[in-house]
Motif scaffolding. Structure first.
Motif, mmCIF file in Angstrom:
data_model
loop_
_atom_site.group_PDB
_atom_site.id
_atom_site.type_symbol
_atom_site.label_atom_id
_atom_site.label_comp_id
_atom_site.label_asym_id
_atom_site.label_seq_id
_atom_site.Cartn_x
_atom_site.Cartn_y
_atom_site.Cartn_z
ATOM 1 N N SER A 1 107.584 45.358 -26.196
ATOM 2 C CA SER A 1 107.058 45.918 -27.424
ATOM 3 C C SER A 1 108.008 46.974 -27.952
ATOM 4 O O SER A 1 108.597 47.742 -27.209
ATOM 5 N N GLY B 1 98.484 45.739 -28.471
ATOM 6 C CA GLY B 1 99.198 47.009 -28.395
ATOM 7 C C GLY B 1 100.445 47.045 -29.273
ATOM 8 O O GLY B 1 101.497 47.510 -28.844
ATOM 9 N N ARG C 1 106.937 49.320 -29.924
ATOM 10 C CA ARG C 1 106.083 50.442 -30.278
ATOM 11 C C ARG C 1 106.442 51.669 -29.460
ATOM 12 O O ARG C 1 106.673 51.601 -28.247
ATOM 13 N N GLU D 1 94.648 46.437 -30.989
ATOM 14 C CA GLU D 1 94.221 47.015 -29.711
ATOM 15 C C GLU D 1 94.548 46.068 -28.550
ATOM 16 O O GLU D 1 95.045 46.487 -27.514
#
Length: 114
Positions: free
Chosen positions: A109, A72, A111, A69
């Protein structure tokens, strides 16, 4: 008499021309299915050497969820970062798990959004 630089003309007296390509691993060449099966087996062995399976306590799972969290990122990336930070802190460079590391903060990132 054959020219020593000529590799294309067949030698009538003694030689047999070699077959082109790599020599087979066994007595005969592998079929495409055998070659693919061997390729998959070698790949599976390499991946097993790189992967690790672990069991986490509830506290460790909660900490991992906090890291995911906070940063991320995926579970894999969070575990990688935590291990690197722990290793760096043991080798003289101090770092804590929940402070963003400038090296990782600068890197975008991977993601996917959503």
């Amino acid at each position: 008499m054959k020219d020593p630089c000529d590799h294309y003309t067949f030698d009538l007296i003694g030689g047999v021309r070699k077959k082109p390509g790599r020599k087979p691993l066994g007595e005969r060449a592998m079929t495409p299915a055998e070659r693919k099966r061997r390729s998959r087996e070698l790949r599976r062995n390499r991946l097993q050497e790189l992967s690790v399976t672990v069991e986490l306590t509830r506290e460790a799972q909660k900490s991992l969820e906090k890291m995911i969290e906070w940063w991320g990122v995926s579970k894999k990336e969070a575990i990688n970062r935590a291990l690197q930070i722990a290793c760096q802190s043991q080798t003289g460079r101090t770092g804590t798990l929940f402070e963003p590391d400038p090296e990782f903060a600068a890197r975008p990132s991977r993601r996917k959004p959503g």
